[in-house]
Write a protein that holds these residues in place. Structure first.
Motif: not given
Length: 226
Positions: A109-111, A133
């Motif tokens: 997961l990343a933003i 994240f």
């Protein structure tokens, strides 16, 4: 075992409803300088391209110069509020649970947001999501911001090679996904103005509880398969 995917999320309008907070901050910083405040609908219409653009649009809406010393000072005022005020910001229903499920399934997961990086990290910490994240690309992390593909490409590079899905809510996110040649999952309850069918999405979801199932279905399809 099914391959893990890179899941890169927008933040405002996708995971969090921050429009009331941004509206309150806008009114606070403008009225503190004896300028009029704004209706929520006005501020909502200007969200999506980053803090500097938001402030410039709000100034122009009042017939003032969109750049210059006043713009600089208002952006600084916004930043001070952004990093401390969370009382009017909420997670969308089911978002936290969906993220936990996706991480537990092994996805990365990343933003990738146009919110400045420090406030983005602060809000993730506030809601207990920061550990999910490892990668956060904000609107000021790079010289370029969405809809330029560079921030999304940077998030993907930091996660490592894998099939990628970008999860967003707006026309800016749709344009970013197209520019980066990455499929888009659209949260229909965010800040978009266009109809979902006009935005070239891989999939659309109305509630975050549906996202893990939709990702699992996409995971089971071979790349390029409709």
């Amino acid at each position: 075992m099914a391959e893990a995917l890179n899941l890169v999320f927008d933040l405002d309008g996708t995971l969090i409803d921050s429009a009331p907070q941004i509206h309150a901050a806008a009114n606070a910083v403008f009225t503190a300088r004896s300028l009029p405040g704004f209706a929520l609908a006005t501020v909502l219409g200007f969200i999506g391209n980053g803090l500097g653009v938001l402030v410039g649009r709000l100034l122009a809406h009042q017939g003032l110069e969109a750049e210059g010393p006043l713009h600089r000072d208002l952006v600084a005022d916004f930043m001070r509020i952004y990093e401390q005020a969370f009382d009017l910001t909420s997670l969308y229903p089911g978002a936290a649970e969906a993220l936990q499920d996706l991480a537990a399934a092994g996805h990365h997961l990343a933003i990738c947001t146009n919110k400045p990086e420090a406030p983005a990290r602060a809000i993730l910490h506030h809601f207990g999501l920061a550990e999910l994240f490892p990668v956060v690309i904000g609107g000021d992390t790079l010289p370029l911001r969405k809809p330029d593909p560079a921030p999304l490409h940077a998030a993907i590079a930091a996660l490592g090679p894998a099939r990628t899905l970008f999860i967003g809510d707006s026309e800016v996110d749709a344009e970013t996904a197209r520019a980066a040649d990455v499929p888009l999952a659209l949260f229909s309850g965010g800040y978009r103005k266009a109809a979902p069918e006009e935005m070239g999405t891989e999939l659309v979801f109305d509630h975050h509880a549906a996202l893990p199932r939709l990702v699992a279905q996409l995971q089971g399809r071979r790349p390029g398969k409709g």
